[in-house]
Design a protein around this motif. Structure first.
Motif, PDB file in Angstrom:
ATOM      1  N   GLU A 118     -14.657   6.845   6.434  1.00  0.00           N
ATOM      2  CA  GLU A 118     -15.200   7.585   7.578  1.00  0.00           C
ATOM      3  C   GLU A 118     -15.999   8.796   7.107  1.00  0.00           C
ATOM      4  N   ALA A 119     -15.377   9.582   6.199  1.00  0.00           N
ATOM      5  CA  ALA A 119     -16.023  10.825   5.728  1.00  0.00           C
ATOM      6  C   ALA A 119     -17.298  10.534   4.948  1.00  0.00           C
ATOM      7  N   ARG A 120     -17.312   9.418   4.222  1.00  0.00           N
ATOM      8  CA  ARG A 120     -18.495   9.081   3.414  1.00  0.00           C
ATOM      9  C   ARG A 120     -19.529   8.285   4.224  1.00  0.00           C
ATOM     10  N   GLY A 121     -19.195   7.975   5.480  1.00  0.00           N
ATOM     11  CA  GLY A 121     -20.113   7.194   6.310  1.00  0.00           C
ATOM     12  C   GLY A 121     -20.332   5.790   5.767  1.00  0.00           C
ATOM     13  N   ARG A 122     -19.267   5.228   5.179  1.00  0.00           N
ATOM     14  CA  ARG A 122     -19.385   3.897   4.571  1.00  0.00           C
ATOM     15  C   ARG A 122     -18.650   2.868   5.417  1.00  0.00           C
ATOM     16  N   ARG A 123     -19.135   1.625   5.358  1.00  0.00           N
ATOM     17  CA  ARG A 123     -18.441   0.514   6.030  1.00  0.00           C
ATOM     18  C   ARG A 123     -18.034  -0.491   4.981  1.00  0.00           C
ATOM     19  N   ARG A 124     -16.751  -0.722   4.852  1.00  0.00           N
ATOM     20  CA  ARG A 124     -16.229  -1.721   3.920  1.00  0.00           C
ATOM     21  C   ARG A 124     -14.929  -2.270   4.485  1.00  0.00           C
ATOM     22  N   PRO A 125     -14.798  -3.592   4.594  1.00  0.00           N
ATOM     23  CA  PRO A 125     -13.482  -4.118   4.969  1.00  0.00           C
ATOM     24  C   PRO A 125     -12.498  -3.867   3.825  1.00  0.00           C
ATOM     25  N   GLN A 126     -11.307  -3.435   4.182  1.00  0.00           N
ATOM     26  CA  GLN A 126     -10.289  -3.219   3.153  1.00  0.00           C
ATOM     27  C   GLN A 126      -9.551  -4.517   2.851  1.00  0.00           C
ATOM     28  N   LEU A 127      -9.327  -4.774   1.567  1.00  0.00           N
ATOM     29  CA  LEU A 127      -8.555  -5.943   1.147  1.00  0.00           C
ATOM     30  C   LEU A 127      -7.177  -5.438   0.688  1.00  0.00           C
ATOM     31  N   PRO A 128      -6.123  -5.680   1.495  1.00  0.00           N
ATOM     32  CA  PRO A 128      -4.799  -5.175   1.098  1.00  0.00           C
ATOM     33  C   PRO A 128      -4.373  -5.754  -0.248  1.00  0.00           C
ATOM     34  N   LEU A 129      -4.043  -4.866  -1.172  1.00  0.00           N
ATOM     35  CA  LEU A 129      -3.691  -5.277  -2.538  1.00  0.00           C
ATOM     36  C   LEU A 129      -2.176  -5.203  -2.670  1.00  0.00           C
ATOM     37  N   HIS A 130      -1.570  -6.328  -3.062  1.00  0.00           N
ATOM     38  CA  HIS A 130      -0.114  -6.313  -3.244  1.00  0.00           C
ATOM     39  C   HIS A 130       0.184  -6.069  -4.716  1.00  0.00           C
ATOM     40  N   VAL A 131       0.779  -4.922  -5.028  1.00  0.00           N
ATOM     41  CA  VAL A 131       1.153  -4.654  -6.425  1.00  0.00           C
ATOM     42  C   VAL A 131       2.484  -5.365  -6.663  1.00  0.00           C
ATOM     43  N   PRO A 132       2.511  -6.314  -7.625  1.00  0.00           N
ATOM     44  CA  PRO A 132       3.730  -7.129  -7.777  1.00  0.00           C
ATOM     45  C   PRO A 132       4.838  -6.419  -8.560  1.00  0.00           C
ATOM     46  N   GLY A 133       6.018  -7.013  -8.517  1.00  0.00           N
ATOM     47  CA  GLY A 133       7.128  -6.636  -9.397  1.00  0.00           C
ATOM     48  C   GLY A 133       7.712  -5.266  -9.127  1.00  0.00           C
ATOM     49  N   ALA A 134       8.387  -4.779 -10.177  1.00  0.00           N
ATOM     50  CA  ALA A 134       9.114  -3.501 -10.073  1.00  0.00           C
ATOM     51  C   ALA A 134       8.141  -2.343  -9.836  1.00  0.00           C
ATOM     52  N   LEU A 135       6.943  -2.477 -10.411  1.00  0.00           N
ATOM     53  CA  LEU A 135       5.947  -1.411 -10.253  1.00  0.00           C
ATOM     54  C   LEU A 135       5.574  -1.251  -8.775  1.00  0.00           C
ATOM     55  N   GLY A 136       5.266  -2.402  -8.136  1.00  0.00           N
ATOM     56  CA  GLY A 136       4.895  -2.379  -6.730  1.00  0.00           C
ATOM     57  C   GLY A 136       6.044  -1.873  -5.864  1.00  0.00           C
ATOM     58  N   LYS A 137       7.250  -2.283  -6.219  1.00  0.00           N
ATOM     59  CA  LYS A 137       8.421  -1.862  -5.442  1.00  0.00           C
ATOM     60  C   LYS A 137       8.564  -0.331  -5.494  1.00  0.00           C
ATOM     61  N   ALA A 138       8.412   0.218  -6.694  1.00  0.00           N
ATOM     62  CA  ALA A 138       8.543   1.682  -6.852  1.00  0.00           C
ATOM     63  C   ALA A 138       7.422   2.400  -6.095  1.00  0.00           C
ATOM     64  N   PHE A 139       6.195   1.882  -6.204  1.00  0.00           N
ATOM     65  CA  PHE A 139       5.065   2.503  -5.482  1.00  0.00           C
ATOM     66  C   PHE A 139       5.335   2.488  -3.975  1.00  0.00           C
ATOM     67  N   ARG A 140       5.728   1.285  -3.467  1.00  0.00           N
ATOM     68  CA  ARG A 140       5.922   1.151  -2.011  1.00  0.00           C
ATOM     69  C   ARG A 140       7.099   1.997  -1.525  1.00  0.00           C
ATOM     70  N   ALA A 141       8.078   2.213  -2.410  1.00  0.00           N
ATOM     71  CA  ALA A 141       9.245   3.029  -2.024  1.00  0.00           C
ATOM     72  C   ALA A 141       8.884   4.521  -1.986  1.00  0.00           C
ATOM     73  N   GLY A 142       7.658   4.854  -2.401  1.00  0.00           N
ATOM     74  CA  GLY A 142       7.233   6.258  -2.299  1.00  0.00           C
ATOM     75  C   GLY A 142       7.495   7.084  -3.546  1.00  0.00           C
ATOM     76  N   ALA A 143       7.619   6.408  -4.709  1.00  0.00           N
ATOM     77  CA  ALA A 143       7.966   7.151  -5.928  1.00  0.00           C
ATOM     78  C   ALA A 143       6.877   8.151  -6.360  1.00  0.00           C
TER      79      ALA A 143
END
Ligand SMILES: NC(=O)c1ccc[n+]([C@@H]2O[C@H](COP(=O)([O-])OP(=O)(O)OC[C@H]3O[C@@H](n4cnc5c(N)ncnc54)[C@H](OP(=O)(O)O)[C@@H]3O)[C@@H](O)[C@H]2O)c1
Length: 250
Positions: free
Chosen positions: A206-231
């Motif tokens: 919005e701030a950059r005035g850009r249009r791009r569809p976002q592609l949700p990226l799933h970070v796998p494994g323990a790393l993704g779990k820690a990221f998603r848990a808010g570490a």
């Protein structure tokens, strides 16, 4: 006090140097590049060249230099280089070594974070120390999103919460810690609000005035779990200062 700042040319260093000068300190900047003036010492953490000269006659060191995600070079700068700097500081009798680190490194199984943790452990062993851990700097998130927006679909780890902080706020806390002396403690500096990367990316587009569809990226494994848990965040420890929205519109 005379304070050596490693990483003085970096994002955080460019905020720390004026914050320390404003507090009346004599600041010496360290860089791998040749010295343009008397307040500058050339040294390389990866080889140790120039380090003994860099730490000579300083009362304290703000160790901000880092070279992340560069394989063996990161080991040489962030881990071996931190050890070299600590040993040089010890030989020179420096009274305080402050290390800039990252919130969440002990909960996230990521190679670079393990290297930061190793840096912390080295600093805590054998010199008067303090550690300031910060969340992600606004310019760092900006850089990551700019890179992602070069693709037709913008990959974003949508569900991962972040807590971006203004590096000037981190610099202020570093200056306060240096003035207070070696506390042998870790101080956390987090941004004022927690937002998911989907929210960060949406505000950025919005701030950059850009249009791009976002592609949700799933970070796998323990790393993704820690990221998603808010570490990467400490929601109960917000710091006052510009929000992501404020920074984008500055
Ligand atoms: N970026 C973030 O979002 C973030 C968040 C939390 C904590 N931190 C921490 O804050 C600190 C500063 O980060 P930053 O983003 O400001 O870094 P940056 O902008 O990438 O700057 C890195 C600095 O490290 C110096 N450096 C790199 N390799 C070196 C070597 N071999 N010898 C001597 N100096 C070397 C560079 O100096 P020259 O090129 O002039 O030699 C440069 O000034 C780091 O410890 C980082 O882990 C960063």
């Amino acid at each position: 006090m005379r304070i050596l700042v490693t990483g003085a040319t970096g994002t955080l260093g460019q905020q720390v140097v004026p914050a320390l000068q404003a507090a009346g300190h004599d600041v010496v900047r360290m860089s791998r590049r040749a010295a343009p003036d008397a307040g500058w010492r050339q040294a390389d953490l990866a080889t140790g060249e120039g380090l003994d000269g860099a730490v000579r006659d300083v009362d304290a060191i703000a160790h901000l230099a880092s070279s992340p995600y560069k394989g063996k070079y990161t080991q040489r700068t962030d881990v071996d280089g931190t050890q070299r700097l600590r040993d040089a500081a010890r030989r020179a009798g420096v009274g305080h070594l402050l290390f800039a680190s990252i919130v969440g490194i002990d909960d996230i199984p990521w190679k670079f974070f393990r290297q930061k943790l190793a840096g912390e452990e080295l600093v805590r062993d054998g010199v008067p120390w303090s550690i300031v851990r910060a969340t992600q700097f606004h310019p760092a998130i900006d850089m990551v999103l700019s890179g992602a927006a070069r693709l037709p679909l913008m990959p974003v780890p949508s569900q991962v919460p972040g807590q971006p902080v203004d590096p000037a706020v981190v610099a202020r806390v570093i200056a306060e810690n240096l003035a207070a002396g070696p506390s042998k403690q870790i101080t956390n500096v987090c941004g004022p609000e927690v937002l998911t990367f989907k929210e960060l990316a949406t505000a950025w587009l919005e701030a950059r005035g850009r249009r791009r569809p976002q592609l949700p990226l799933h970070v796998p494994g323990a790393l993704g779990k820690a990221f998603r848990a808010g570490a990467l965040t400490l929601p109960d420890q917000p710091t006052e200062g510009p929000t992501w929205h404020d920074w984008l519109h500055q």
